[in-house]
Design a protein around this motif. Sequence first.
Motif, PDB file in Angstrom:
ATOM      1  N   THR A  48       0.841  -1.190   0.000  1.00  0.00           N
ATOM      2  CA  THR A  48       0.000   0.000   0.000  1.00  0.00           C
ATOM      3  C   THR A  48       0.877   1.241   0.000  1.00  0.00           C
ATOM      4  OG1 THR A  48      -1.726  -1.176   1.204  1.00  0.00           O
ATOM      5  CG2 THR A  48      -1.833   1.217   1.248  1.00  0.00           C
ATOM      6  N   THR A  49       0.506   2.205  -0.811  1.00  0.00           N
ATOM      7  CA  THR A  49       1.200   3.498  -0.832  1.00  0.00           C
ATOM      8  C   THR A  49       0.176   4.597  -0.580  1.00  0.00           C
ATOM      9  OG1 THR A  49       0.939   3.648  -3.237  1.00  0.00           O
ATOM     10  CG2 THR A  49       3.014   2.781  -2.432  1.00  0.00           C
ATOM     11  N   VAL A  50       0.639   5.691   0.011  1.00  0.00           N
ATOM     12  CA  VAL A  50      -0.218   6.844   0.272  1.00  0.00           C
ATOM     13  C   VAL A  50       0.286   8.004  -0.574  1.00  0.00           C
ATOM     14  CG1 VAL A  50      -1.045   8.444   2.024  1.00  0.00           C
ATOM     15  CG2 VAL A  50      -0.722   6.038   2.598  1.00  0.00           C
ATOM     16  N   HIS A  51      -0.624   8.637  -1.292  1.00  0.00           N
ATOM     17  CA  HIS A  51      -0.288   9.747  -2.179  1.00  0.00           C
ATOM     18  C   HIS A  51      -0.963  11.011  -1.664  1.00  0.00           C
ATOM     19  CE1 HIS A  51       1.181   6.953  -5.327  1.00  0.00           C
ATOM     20  NE2 HIS A  51       0.256   6.157  -4.809  1.00  0.00           N
ATOM     21  N   GLY A  86      -8.119   1.411  -4.425  1.00  0.00           N
ATOM     22  CA  GLY A  86      -8.151   2.030  -3.110  1.00  0.00           C
ATOM     23  C   GLY A  86      -9.181   3.124  -2.970  1.00  0.00           C
ATOM     24  N   TYR A  88      -9.751   7.577  -2.202  1.00  0.00           N
ATOM     25  CA  TYR A  88      -9.243   8.947  -2.200  1.00  0.00           C
ATOM     26  C   TYR A  88     -10.145   9.778  -1.298  1.00  0.00           C
ATOM     27  CZ  TYR A  88      -8.828  13.750  -3.991  1.00  0.00           C
ATOM     28  OH  TYR A  88      -8.691  15.118  -4.105  1.00  0.00           O
ATOM     29  N   GLN A  94      -5.762  12.894   0.196  1.00  0.00           N
ATOM     30  CA  GLN A  94      -4.954  11.697   0.434  1.00  0.00           C
ATOM     31  C   GLN A  94      -5.568  10.488  -0.293  1.00  0.00           C
ATOM     32  OE1 GLN A  94      -4.688   9.749   4.409  1.00  0.00           O
ATOM     33  NE2 GLN A  94      -2.554  10.425   4.268  1.00  0.00           N
ATOM     34  N   GLU A  96      -5.060   6.423  -0.863  1.00  0.00           N
ATOM     35  CA  GLU A  96      -4.423   5.192  -0.406  1.00  0.00           C
ATOM     36  C   GLU A  96      -4.589   4.162  -1.522  1.00  0.00           C
ATOM     37  OE1 GLU A  96      -5.453   2.190   3.069  1.00  0.00           O
ATOM     38  OE2 GLU A  96      -4.776   4.125   3.846  1.00  0.00           O
ATOM     39  N   THR A  98      -3.592   0.383  -3.003  1.00  0.00           N
ATOM     40  CA  THR A  98      -3.099  -0.958  -2.703  1.00  0.00           C
ATOM     41  C   THR A  98      -2.962  -1.718  -4.022  1.00  0.00           C
ATOM     42  OG1 THR A  98      -4.192  -0.939  -0.560  1.00  0.00           O
ATOM     43  CG2 THR A  98      -3.547  -3.087  -1.424  1.00  0.00           C
TER      44      THR A  98
END
Length: 172
Positions: A48-51, A86, A88, A94, A96, A98
Amino acid sequence: MTSAKFHNTFRQYHRWLGFFLAGIMAVYATSGILLIFRSTDLLKYEYTTVHELAAELSPQALQKELHLKGYKFQRENETEIRFNYGVYQKATGQAEVTKQDYPLVLRKLVSLHKATTNSPLFVLNITFGVVLLFFVVSAFLMFMPKAKLFKNGLKIASAGFLFALLVVVFGS
Protein backbone atom coordinates in the motif's frame (compact mmCIF):
# COMPACT_ATOMS: atom_id res chain seq x y z
CA MET A 1 32.09 -27.35 -51.62
CA THR A 2 32.34 -27.11 -47.87
CA SER A 3 35.07 -28.91 -45.99
CA ALA A 4 35.00 -31.00 -42.83
CA LYS A 5 37.23 -28.39 -41.16
CA PHE A 6 34.58 -25.71 -41.82
CA HIS A 7 31.86 -27.88 -40.24
CA ASN A 8 34.07 -28.78 -37.27
CA THR A 9 34.80 -25.10 -36.67
CA PHE A 10 31.07 -24.36 -36.56
CA ARG A 11 30.58 -27.30 -34.21
CA GLN A 12 33.12 -25.79 -31.86
CA TYR A 13 31.50 -22.31 -31.96
CA HIS A 14 28.07 -23.87 -31.64
CA ARG A 15 29.14 -25.90 -28.59
CA TRP A 16 30.75 -22.97 -26.72
CA LEU A 17 27.98 -20.54 -27.53
CA GLY A 18 25.50 -23.22 -26.51
CA PHE A 19 27.04 -23.43 -23.06
CA PHE A 20 27.01 -19.63 -22.83
CA LEU A 21 23.39 -19.47 -23.96
CA ALA A 22 22.32 -22.11 -21.46
CA GLY A 23 22.70 -19.57 -18.68
CA ILE A 24 20.93 -16.81 -20.58
CA MET A 25 18.13 -19.16 -21.64
CA ALA A 26 17.53 -20.18 -18.02
CA VAL A 27 16.96 -16.52 -17.14
CA TYR A 28 14.71 -15.89 -20.17
CA ALA A 29 12.74 -19.08 -19.58
CA THR A 30 12.08 -18.14 -15.96
CA SER A 31 10.99 -14.62 -16.85
CA GLY A 32 8.86 -15.89 -19.73
CA ILE A 33 7.02 -18.31 -17.45
CA LEU A 34 6.43 -15.49 -14.96
CA LEU A 35 4.99 -13.31 -17.71
CA ILE A 36 2.47 -15.98 -18.61
CA PHE A 37 1.02 -15.65 -15.10
CA ARG A 38 1.31 -11.83 -14.88
CA SER A 39 -2.47 -11.36 -14.73
CA THR A 40 -2.68 -13.64 -11.67
CA ASP A 41 -1.43 -13.21 -8.10
CA LEU A 42 1.21 -15.93 -8.47
CA LEU A 43 4.33 -14.99 -6.44
CA LYS A 44 3.10 -11.40 -5.98
CA TYR A 45 2.83 -9.53 -2.71
CA GLU A 46 0.43 -6.77 -1.77
CA TYR A 47 1.66 -3.30 -0.80
CA THR A 48 0.00 0.00 0.00
CA THR A 49 1.20 3.50 -0.83
CA VAL A 50 -0.22 6.84 0.27
CA HIS A 51 -0.29 9.75 -2.18
CA GLU A 52 -0.76 13.38 -1.17
CA LEU A 53 -2.77 14.97 -3.97
CA ALA A 54 -4.84 18.12 -4.40
CA ALA A 55 -8.16 18.13 -2.57
CA GLU A 56 -11.55 17.80 -4.26
CA LEU A 57 -10.38 16.01 -7.42
CA SER A 58 -12.91 14.45 -9.78
CA PRO A 59 -12.66 10.73 -10.57
CA GLN A 60 -11.16 11.58 -13.99
CA ALA A 61 -8.61 14.00 -12.48
CA LEU A 62 -7.74 11.38 -9.86
CA GLN A 63 -7.01 8.86 -12.60
CA LYS A 64 -4.69 11.33 -14.34
CA GLU A 65 -2.87 12.17 -11.09
CA LEU A 66 -2.32 8.55 -10.02
CA HIS A 67 -1.22 7.20 -13.44
CA LEU A 68 -2.56 3.73 -12.59
CA LYS A 69 -2.77 1.12 -15.32
CA GLY A 70 -6.18 -0.54 -15.14
CA TYR A 71 -7.76 2.22 -13.00
CA LYS A 72 -11.51 1.70 -12.63
CA PHE A 73 -13.80 4.16 -10.87
CA GLN A 74 -16.25 2.39 -8.54
CA ARG A 75 -18.28 4.94 -6.58
CA GLU A 76 -18.24 8.43 -5.10
CA ASN A 77 -19.89 10.15 -2.16
CA GLU A 78 -19.46 13.52 -0.40
CA THR A 79 -16.20 12.51 1.35
CA GLU A 80 -14.41 9.99 -0.85
CA ILE A 81 -13.90 8.35 -4.22
CA ARG A 82 -13.51 4.59 -4.32
CA PHE A 83 -11.65 2.91 -7.15
CA ASN A 84 -10.37 -0.60 -7.77
CA TYR A 85 -6.98 0.09 -6.13
CA GLY A 86 -8.15 2.03 -3.11
CA VAL A 87 -9.75 5.19 -1.82
CA TYR A 88 -9.24 8.95 -2.20
CA GLN A 89 -10.28 11.34 0.58
CA LYS A 90 -11.67 14.47 -1.07
CA ALA A 91 -11.14 16.82 1.89
CA THR A 92 -7.46 15.97 2.50
CA GLY A 93 -6.40 14.89 -0.99
CA GLN A 94 -4.95 11.70 0.43
CA ALA A 95 -5.17 8.61 -1.81
CA GLU A 96 -4.42 5.19 -0.41
CA VAL A 97 -3.48 2.79 -3.19
CA THR A 98 -3.10 -0.96 -2.70
CA LYS A 99 -1.46 -2.92 -5.52
CA GLN A 100 0.33 -6.20 -6.10
CA ASP A 101 3.78 -6.71 -7.55
CA TYR A 102 6.60 -9.20 -7.74
CA PRO A 103 9.49 -9.10 -5.27
CA LEU A 104 12.45 -7.08 -6.60
CA VAL A 105 14.40 -9.94 -8.22
CA LEU A 106 11.32 -11.36 -9.98
CA ARG A 107 10.25 -7.85 -11.04
CA LYS A 108 13.66 -7.40 -12.68
CA LEU A 109 13.28 -10.75 -14.48
CA VAL A 110 9.89 -9.74 -15.85
CA SER A 111 11.29 -6.40 -17.05
CA LEU A 112 13.80 -8.32 -19.16
CA HIS A 113 11.11 -9.23 -21.70
CA LYS A 114 9.66 -5.72 -21.68
CA ALA A 115 12.94 -3.91 -22.41
CA THR A 116 12.95 -1.26 -25.13
CA THR A 117 15.78 0.80 -26.59
CA ASN A 118 15.32 3.15 -23.61
CA SER A 119 16.48 0.39 -21.25
CA PRO A 120 20.03 -0.91 -20.80
CA LEU A 121 18.54 -4.42 -20.92
CA PHE A 122 17.98 -4.10 -24.66
CA VAL A 123 21.69 -4.89 -25.20
CA LEU A 124 21.16 -8.29 -23.59
CA ASN A 125 17.99 -8.86 -25.62
CA ILE A 126 19.67 -8.01 -28.92
CA THR A 127 22.75 -10.08 -28.06
CA PHE A 128 20.54 -13.01 -27.12
CA GLY A 129 18.54 -12.72 -30.37
CA VAL A 130 21.63 -12.47 -32.57
CA VAL A 131 23.33 -15.41 -30.84
CA LEU A 132 20.13 -17.46 -31.13
CA LEU A 133 20.02 -16.76 -34.85
CA PHE A 134 23.67 -17.83 -35.12
CA PHE A 135 22.71 -20.94 -33.18
CA VAL A 136 19.95 -21.75 -35.66
CA VAL A 137 22.25 -21.36 -38.66
CA SER A 138 25.24 -23.10 -37.09
CA ALA A 139 23.11 -26.10 -36.15
CA PHE A 140 22.84 -26.85 -39.86
CA LEU A 141 26.45 -25.98 -40.63
CA MET A 142 27.63 -28.67 -38.21
CA PHE A 143 26.67 -31.38 -40.70
CA MET A 144 27.57 -32.02 -44.29
CA PRO A 145 24.64 -31.02 -46.54
CA LYS A 146 24.51 -34.46 -48.18
CA ALA A 147 24.23 -36.26 -44.83
CA LYS A 148 20.91 -37.88 -43.95
CA LEU A 149 21.06 -36.20 -40.51
CA PHE A 150 21.23 -32.78 -42.21
CA LYS A 151 18.19 -33.50 -44.40
CA ASN A 152 16.19 -34.89 -41.47
CA GLY A 153 17.21 -31.84 -39.43
CA LEU A 154 15.78 -29.55 -42.10
CA LYS A 155 12.49 -31.46 -42.05
CA ILE A 156 12.24 -31.33 -38.26
CA ALA A 157 13.18 -27.61 -38.20
CA SER A 158 10.53 -26.93 -40.86
CA ALA A 159 7.94 -28.75 -38.75
CA GLY A 160 8.94 -26.67 -35.71
CA PHE A 161 8.74 -23.46 -37.72
CA LEU A 162 5.27 -24.36 -39.05
CA PHE A 163 4.07 -25.38 -35.58
CA ALA A 164 5.20 -22.04 -34.09
CA LEU A 165 3.68 -20.12 -37.00
CA LEU A 166 0.33 -21.91 -36.69
CA VAL A 167 0.19 -21.34 -32.92
CA VAL A 168 0.95 -17.63 -33.39
CA VAL A 169 -1.52 -17.13 -36.25
CA PHE A 170 -4.42 -19.19 -34.88
CA GLY A 171 -3.72 -18.99 -31.16
CA SER A 172 -4.10 -15.25 -30.75
